[in-house]
Design an enzyme around this catalytic site. Structure first.
Site, PDB file in Angstrom:
ATOM      1  N   SER A 144      69.229-120.145 -39.143  1.00  0.00           N
ATOM      2  CA  SER A 144      70.117-120.267 -37.988  1.00  0.00           C
ATOM      3  C   SER A 144      70.316-118.871 -37.426  1.00  0.00           C
ATOM      4  CB  SER A 144      71.462-120.830 -38.438  1.00  0.00           C
ATOM      5  OG  SER A 144      72.459-120.564 -37.473  1.00  0.00           O
ATOM      6  N   TYR A 157      78.811-121.807 -44.283  1.00  0.00           N
ATOM      7  CA  TYR A 157      77.530-121.979 -43.561  1.00  0.00           C
ATOM      8  C   TYR A 157      76.861-120.625 -43.344  1.00  0.00           C
ATOM      9  CZ  TYR A 157      74.387-123.674 -39.830  1.00  0.00           C
ATOM     10  OH  TYR A 157      73.303-123.995 -39.063  1.00  0.00           O
TER      11      TYR A 157
HETATM   12  C1  BGC Z   1      74.827-124.438 -35.732  1.00  0.00           C
HETATM   13  C2  BGC Z   1      75.392-125.022 -34.469  1.00  0.00           C
HETATM   14  C3  BGC Z   1      75.754-123.921 -33.474  1.00  0.00           C
HETATM   15  C4  BGC Z   1      74.607-122.963 -33.299  1.00  0.00           C
HETATM   16  C5  BGC Z   1      74.941-121.789 -32.379  1.00  0.00           C
HETATM   17  C6  BGC Z   1      73.736-123.479 -35.408  1.00  0.00           C
HETATM   18  O1  BGC Z   1      73.275-122.915 -36.595  1.00  0.00           O
HETATM   19  O2  BGC Z   1      74.336-125.484 -36.548  1.00  0.00           O
HETATM   20  O3  BGC Z   1      76.532-125.799 -34.779  1.00  0.00           O
HETATM   21  O4  BGC Z   1      76.083-124.495 -32.220  1.00  0.00           O
HETATM   22  O5  BGC Z   1      74.214-122.461 -34.555  1.00  0.00           O
HETATM   23  O6  BGC Z   1      76.141-121.174 -32.739  1.00  0.00           O
END
Ligand code: BGC
Length: 256
Positions: A144, A157
């Site tokens: 991410s 996360y």
């Molecule tokens: C998350 C999303 C978020 C995006 C940008 C991703 O890793 O799962 O919920 O909108 O990052 O912030």
């Protein structure tokens, strides 16, 4: 284009969203596909039919990837299904929104175990198979933008994705002698079920788009195209990297 002729890919968390798009894209490029989710339902059935309609093989294996044992077994079962495995896409992931001071141990464990522990042991299982069978495997982890930038109220996360960042860096060096490549893809804000609340909140969505230079949400296909590249021989010299697929979000600068 059949750049994956005779190859097999396992894509975790592929009933929907980015995982499903990766499965379809790899199949389109000639790959046989092992789908995965924690349950098999009509979404899986539909994907199998679609992939078989492209003339490729497809199967669905159920596993709960927050458990190391199941992550390990998923890979060995995937190998048994079509008698080989070349590509592992670790896509399954979860996020929980909470103030840091209210995060429960249960939610922390779910996020860390799914996003990091399951991935760790799934890769270990794949590497053991590759080494034993002299397979030059490719691993792609769905990270991410939050392996790099902060995401307030998503502490676990971010910790999991930050961990994934270093896991990939570390393994790229350790696995290079076996020609096993490993890379991360770091999506930004993509239109998927994980962002359902955001997509329904017009005011919040407007704010998010202001931080994205390309001024749109990502499409699952935007991510799948980069995954297919990293899985292919076109990326033969790419390992230990993170490819951001974020419309410019991570390093954007608003001119005043
Ligand atoms: C998350 C999303 C978020 C995006 C940008 C991703 O890793 O799962 O919920 O909108 O990052 O912030």
């Amino acid at each position: 284009m059949n750049r994956f002729e005779n190859k097999v890919a396992l894509i975790t968390g592929s009933s929907q969203g980015i995982g499903a798009a990766c499965a379809l894209r790899l199949a389109k490029d000639g790959c046989d596909i092992i789908l995965n989710g924690h349950k098999f339902d009509e979404r899986g059935e539909k994907l199998i039919a679609e992939i078989e309609g492209m003339g490729r093989k497809a199967a669905f294996l159920v596993a709960d990837l927050s458990k190391a044992k199941e992550a390990i077994k998923l890979v060995t079962d995937a190998v048994d299904t079509f008698s080989r495995l070349d590509i592992l896409v670790n896509n399954a992931g979860v996020e929980k929104n909470a103030n840091f001071w209210e995060v429960t141990e249960e939610d922390y464990d779910l996020v860390m175990d799914t996003n990091l522990k399951g991935v760790f042991f799934g890769i270990q299982s794949f590497v053991n198979y590759c080494r034993k069978n002299k397979v030059e495997g490719a691993v792609i982890n769905m990270s991410s933008v939050h392996e790099e930038i902060v995401f307030p109220h998503f502490a676990a996360y971010c910790a999991s994705k930050g961990g994934l960042r270093m896991l990939t860096r570390n393994l790229a060096t350790e696995l290079a002698p076996f020609n096993i490549r490993i890379n991360n893809v770091a999506p930004g804000a993509v239109s998927t079920p994980i962002n359902q609340d955001l997509l329904e909140d017009k005011a919040q969505l407007k704010k998010v788009l202001q931080n994205i230079p390309l001024r749109r949400m990502g499409k699952v296909e935007d991510v799948a195209g980069v995954v297919a590249f990293l899985a292919s021989d076109d990326a033969a010299y790419v390992t230990g990297s993170t490819y951001f697929v974020d419309g410019g979000l991570t390093y954007h600068y608003e001119e005043q």
